[in-house]
Design an enzyme around this catalytic site. Structure first.
Site, short mmCIF file in Angstrom:
data_model
loop_
_atom_site.label_atom_id
_atom_site.label_comp_id
_atom_site.label_asym_id
_atom_site.label_seq_id
_atom_site.Cartn_x
_atom_site.Cartn_y
_atom_site.Cartn_z
N CYS A 2 0.83 -1.20 0.00
CA CYS A 2 0.00 0.00 0.00
C CYS A 2 0.87 1.26 0.00
O CYS A 2 1.97 1.26 0.54
CB CYS A 2 -0.86 0.04 1.25
SG CYS A 2 -1.89 -1.40 1.44
N ARG A 27 5.01 0.38 -6.17
CA ARG A 27 5.02 -0.43 -4.94
C ARG A 27 4.14 -1.66 -5.09
O ARG A 27 4.25 -2.59 -4.29
CB ARG A 27 4.49 0.41 -3.77
CG ARG A 27 5.41 1.54 -3.36
CD ARG A 27 4.73 2.48 -2.41
NE ARG A 27 4.49 1.92 -1.11
CZ ARG A 27 5.24 2.15 -0.03
NH1 ARG A 27 6.30 2.91 -0.12
NH2 ARG A 27 4.93 1.63 1.13
N TRP A 70 -2.92 -2.66 -1.47
CA TRP A 70 -2.49 -4.03 -1.79
C TRP A 70 -3.20 -4.88 -0.77
O TRP A 70 -2.89 -4.85 0.42
CB TRP A 70 -0.98 -4.10 -1.61
CG TRP A 70 -0.31 -5.29 -2.22
CD1 TRP A 70 0.06 -5.44 -3.53
CD2 TRP A 70 0.12 -6.48 -1.55
NE1 TRP A 70 0.69 -6.64 -3.70
CE2 TRP A 70 0.74 -7.29 -2.50
CE3 TRP A 70 0.05 -6.93 -0.23
CZ2 TRP A 70 1.29 -8.54 -2.20
CZ3 TRP A 70 0.59 -8.16 0.08
CH2 TRP A 70 1.19 -8.96 -0.90
N GLY A 97 -0.57 -0.78 6.67
CA GLY A 97 -0.28 -1.60 7.85
C GLY A 97 -1.46 -2.46 8.23
O GLY A 97 -2.38 -2.69 7.42
N GLU A 483 9.72 -14.12 -11.38
CA GLU A 483 8.82 -13.06 -10.94
C GLU A 483 8.36 -12.15 -12.08
O GLU A 483 7.27 -11.62 -12.03
CB GLU A 483 9.38 -12.26 -9.77
CG GLU A 483 10.56 -11.40 -10.08
CD GLU A 483 11.11 -10.68 -8.85
OE1 GLU A 483 10.32 -10.27 -8.00
OE2 GLU A 483 12.34 -10.52 -8.76
N HIS A 499 20.58 -35.39 -7.12
CA HIS A 499 19.91 -35.93 -5.94
C HIS A 499 18.39 -35.74 -6.02
O HIS A 499 17.72 -35.82 -5.01
CB HIS A 499 20.47 -35.26 -4.67
CG HIS A 499 21.93 -35.54 -4.49
ND1 HIS A 499 22.41 -36.78 -4.14
CD2 HIS A 499 23.02 -34.75 -4.66
CE1 HIS A 499 23.74 -36.74 -4.09
NE2 HIS A 499 24.13 -35.51 -4.42
N LYS A 595 6.67 -3.91 -4.16
CA LYS A 595 8.07 -3.53 -4.02
C LYS A 595 8.51 -3.58 -2.57
O LYS A 595 9.59 -4.02 -2.24
CB LYS A 595 8.26 -2.11 -4.58
CG LYS A 595 9.70 -1.61 -4.50
CD LYS A 595 10.60 -2.38 -5.44
CE LYS A 595 12.05 -1.98 -5.39
NZ LYS A 595 12.92 -3.02 -5.98
C1 F6R Z 1 12.79 -9.66 -5.79
C2 F6R Z 1 12.64 -8.70 -4.73
C3 F6R Z 1 12.20 -9.19 -3.40
C4 F6R Z 1 12.89 -8.37 -2.30
C5 F6R Z 1 12.35 -8.77 -0.93
C6 F6R Z 1 13.06 -8.06 0.19
O1 F6R Z 1 13.23 -9.06 -6.97
O2 F6R Z 1 12.82 -7.53 -4.92
O3 F6R Z 1 12.46 -10.54 -3.26
O4 F6R Z 1 14.26 -8.60 -2.37
O5 F6R Z 1 10.99 -8.48 -0.86
O6 F6R Z 1 12.98 -6.69 0.05
P1 F6R Z 1 13.96 -5.71 0.81
O7 F6R Z 1 15.31 -5.89 0.26
O8 F6R Z 1 13.40 -4.35 0.57
O9 F6R Z 1 13.90 -6.11 2.26
#
Ligand code: F6R
Length: 600
Positions: A2, A27, A70, A97, A483, A499, A595
Site C-alpha cells: 500500500c 510499490r 495491496w 499496515g 517473478e 539428488h 516492491k
Molecule cells: C525480488 C525482490 C524481493 C525483495 C524482498 C526483500 O526481486 O525484490 O524478493 O528482495 O521483498 O525486500 P527488501 O530488500 O526491501 O527487504
C-alpha cells in the site's frame, strides 16, 4: 505494498494527489482512491489502475489524501479500496499496515455504526467519528483513536470543515514533504519527489497536524521537533529516462550504482576500506558468529556475503530467511552480530527478525539503500549501499550494490580480525573496482542476450545451476526470471541436481550454468554433461573460452576476479528481462507482487 500520498496547498489537490498515486504505482497495488476535503469530503475510488481513477478536476479544494491498496483484509474491490469514511462521510482515512485488534473494535462499534467494507481500516474513521462527537479537534480525535489501535499503521485523516490533514505513524513509514506554500505526505518520498526534496521523517508514535505552511508533531501527547532533511534522490533519478521499463533503466544504472557503493570507501592502493561505521574493533574481534537476516533478493545477497565473510573474515556466518528467524539455541548474544540486509529498509519480516535479535541482546547492523527507513532507526548501526532509488519491483541494482557492500564489510572485518592477507585484500578490492567496467561490457552486449532470450522464451521451465558464489547467483537469477516472466524457474546448487531435480530435466528445460571464477566451474561442467545427456539445452555464463565448447549458448562475460559471479548476474538479469518482454509481461509491476513488503 500500500502507498499513501497527500497534499495541502493552494492548487486543486485532485491532480497532485492523482500524480502522487501514479508515482506510488511501483510499490504494487490492486485498487486506489482519493479523498478531497473542504467544507465536505468527496471520495473517488477504483478497483484497478490509478489511470482508471478519474482526476477529480471539477473539485478544486486544495487538500487531499490518496492511497494505493495491496489487499490483506478483504478482496481487492472498490468498496474495500481506501479512503474509508465514517457513517456521515465527513471523515476520510487512508491506512498502511494492519490493525490487529480491528475485530474487537468493530464488534464494539457495530451497534451504532454502519460498516461497508471488509477491511481492518474502516474501524479508524468510525472511532474518529465517536471522538469528534465530543467536540474535540481532529488532532485530539486522532490521538484518542490511535491509543485504541494495536498493530502497525501509517494513517492520514481529513475531515469536513477541519483545516489540513492529521497523520499518525506506528511502525509503518510515513514522511512529510515541505514545499513552497504546500505540504506533502508520502509513505515514501517518490509520492511527491517532483515537488520537494525537503522532508521530515516521522518516528514511530508520532502524530502530526499538517497545514500548508505548518507542521505540529506530538509523541505520547507531548510536542516534539523532527529535523528537516534533504533527500539525495531527485525526480530525474526516479523517472524512466526513456527506458521502456524501470527495471531496464535500473539494470543499466548498475555501473554507476557500483561506483557510488565504493566511492570514497577504498584507498588508492586498494589496501584498506573505510565504511564509516562505528563498530569498535574490540567488538568485531570478539564476534563468533554473524547471522544474516533477509528476504528474497536480499537473502540471496546474504548467501553471497556468507561466501565472502567465511572465506576472508574468519567468522562463522549463518543466513536466515527473515520470516523463519528466531535468535536462539546456545548462541551468546554478545558474540553474535545480526546483520539485516534490506534494500527498502521497511520489509516487515526483516524488521521483525532484527527486533527479535535486539530483544535477545545481540548487536545489529543494517545494510540498506534507504535513508531514514525504519531499519536505520531500529538497528544499532547502518551501512548504506548507495544504489539510488529502485522503482522496478524486481530488485537488480540493489542486489549488486548489496554484494559490493558485503565485499567492503568482508575486507573491513578481515583486517580488524587479522584473517585476510594483503594479497586477498587487494584481489577483492581490485575486483570491486573492476566491477563497474565489467558490468558495462555486459550492457554493451545486450543485443546478444536479447537474441538468446527470444530463442528460449517459449520454454516454460528453466533451471539455474551454480556452485560457491555461483549458487546465490543461480538462486537470484531464477527468482528474477520467475517473478517477471511467470515461467517456472529454479536455482540449484549444481551438485544437488543428481539428488532429485535431474528427474525434471528434459529437452524442453533450458539449464543455465554459472561457469565463472569463484564458482568451481570445472566441477559444474560435470553437471552440465549430466543435463546435456538428458537432452537439455545449456546456456553457459563464463569468461573462459574453453567452457564454450561444452554448452549450446554462451553468455561471454569479461574476467573480473573473485566477484565475477556478480557480472554473470547482470547478464542473467538482462536474460530474464528479455524473456519477460518477449511475453509482454507487466515487467515493473509483476502480478501479486509489491516492491516494499510491509506485512508479515
Ligand atoms: C525480488 C525482490 C524481493 C525483495 C524482498 C526483500 O526481486 O525484490 O524478493 O528482495 O521483498 O525486500 P527488501 O530488500 O526491501 O527487504
Amino acid at each position: 505494498m500500500c502507498g499513501i500520498t497527500g497534499y495541502i496547498g493552494t492548487e486543486p489537490a485532485g491532480r497532485i494527489v492523482h500524480q502522487g498515486l501514479k508515482n506510488l504505482e511501483y510499490r504494487g497495488y490492486d485498487s486506489a482512491g482519493i479523498a478531497l476535503a473542504g467544507e465536505t469530503v468527496s471520495v473517488y475510488k477504483t478497483e484497478g489502475e490509478v489511470d482508471e481513477l478519474p482526476v477529480p478536476a471539477q473539485n478544486d479544494v486544495a487538500c487531499g489524501i490518496g492511497h494505493t491498496r495491496w489487499s490483506t483484509h478483504g478482496e481487492p474491490t472498490e468498496t474495500n479500496a481506501h479512503p474509508h469514511t465514517d457513517c456521515s462521510g465527513d471523515v476520510a482515512v487512508v491506512h498502511n499496515g494492519i490493525i490487529e485488534n480491528y475485530e474487537e473494535l468493530k464488534a464494539a462499534l457495530r451497534d451504532q455504526h454502519i460498516f461497508k467494507s471488509d477491511t481492518d481500516t474502516e474501524v479508524i474513521p468510525h472511532l474518529i467519528e465517536n471522538h469528534l462527537a465530543d467536540d474535540v479537534s481532529l488532532l485530539t480525535a486522532v490521538q484518542r483513536t490511535t491509543a485504541q489501535l494495536e498493530g502497525s499503521f501509517a494513517i492520514a485523516v481529513t475531515a469536513a470543515g477541519h483545516d489540513g490533514v492529521v497523520v499518525a505513524r506506528e511502525d509503518s513509514p510515513l514522511l512529510v514533504g515541505h514545499g513552497e506554500n504546500a505540504t506533502f505526505i508520502g509513505s515514501d518520498a517518490t509520492a511527491f519527489i517532483e515537488h520537494t526534496d525537503q522532508v521530515t521523517y516521522l518516528e514511530s508514535g508520532d502524530i502530526a497536524r499538517l497545514t500548508r505552511e505548518d507542521i505540529e508533531i506530538y509523541n505520547a501527547g507531548e510536542p516534539v521537533t523532527r529535523e528537516i532533511e534533504t533527500l539525495e534522490w531527485d525526480a530525474e533519478a526516479a523517472g524512466k529516462s526513456g527506458y521502456e521499463h524501470y527495471m531496464l533503466k535500473e539494470i543499466h544504472e548498475q555501473p554507476r550504482a557500483l561506483r557510488q557503493a565504493i566511492s570514497g570507501r577504498i584507498d588508492e592502493l586498494a589496501t584498506s576500506v573505510d565504511l564509516d561505521i562505528d563498530l569498535p574493533a574490540e567488538y568485531l574481534r570478539s564476534i563468533e558468529e554473524i547471522q544474516i537476516v533477509a528476504c528474497g533478493t536480499s537473502y540471496h545477497a546474504g548467501l553471497y556475503a556468507k561466501e565472502l565473510l567465511e572465506a576472508h573474515a574468519g567468522v562463522r556466518v549463518t543466513v536466515h530467511i527473515a520470516s523463519e528467524y528466531e535468535f536462539g539455541g546456545d548462541r551468546d548474544p554478545w558474540r553474535t552480530m545480526v546483520v539485516a540486509i534490506t534494500q527498502s529498509g521497511e520489509t516487515a519480516d526483516t524488521l521483525s527478525a532484527l527486533r527479535n535479535a535486539k530483544r535477545a541482546g545481540a548487536r545489529t547492523l543494517a545494510v540498506t539503500n534507504t535513508l531514514g527507513s525504519t531499519v536505520t532507526r531500529d538497528a544499532d548501526d547502518t551501512v548504506f549501499i548507495r544504489a539510488g532509488p529502485e522503482i522496478g519491483v524486481a530488485a537488480t541494482k540493489t542486489f549488486v550494490s548489496q554484494v559490493a557492500t558485503a565485499t567492503l564489510l568482508t575486507v573491513h572485518l578481515g583486517q580488524v580480525r587479522q584473517s585476510i592477507t594483503s594479497q586477498t585484500t587487494t584481489e577483492l578490492l581490485e575486483s570491486l573496482r573492476d566491477l563497474p567496467g565489467a558490468v558495462q561490457q555486459i550492457l554493451d552486449r545486450e543485443a546478444t542476450i536479447k537474441d538468446a532470450a527470444e530463442t528460449y522464451a517459449d520454454s516454460e521451465s528453466f533451471f539455474y545451476i551454480g556452485r560457491q558464489a555461483g549458487y546465490p547467483v543461480a538462486l537470484e537469477s531464477a527468482l528474477k526470471l520467475k517473478e517477471i516472466s511467470y515461467d517456472h524457474a529454479e536455482g540449484f546448487a549444481a551438485g544437488e541436481l543428481k539428488h532429485g531435480p535431474l528427474a525434471l530435466v528434459t529437452p524442453e528445460t533450458p539449464v543455465i550454468a554459472l561457469l565463472t571464477n569463484a564458482s568451481a566451474a570445472e566441477k559444474t561442467l560435470n553437471n552440465v554433461n549430466e543435463v546435456e545427456s538428458r537432452g537439455a539445452p545449456v546456456i553457459g555464463v563464463t569468461s573462459d573460452p574453453a567452457a564454450t565448447s561444452h554448452v549450446d549458448t554462451t553468455f561471454d562475460i569479461p574476467e573480473c576476479g573473485p566477484l565475477e559471479p556478480v557480472v554473470a548476474n547482470v547478464a542473467l538479469q538482462l536474460f530474464a528481462y528479455y524473456v519477460a518482454d518477449a511475453k509482454d509481461r507487466a515487467i515493473d509491476k509483476p502480478r501479486n507482487l509489491a516492491k516494499s513488503v510491509t506485512v508479515e
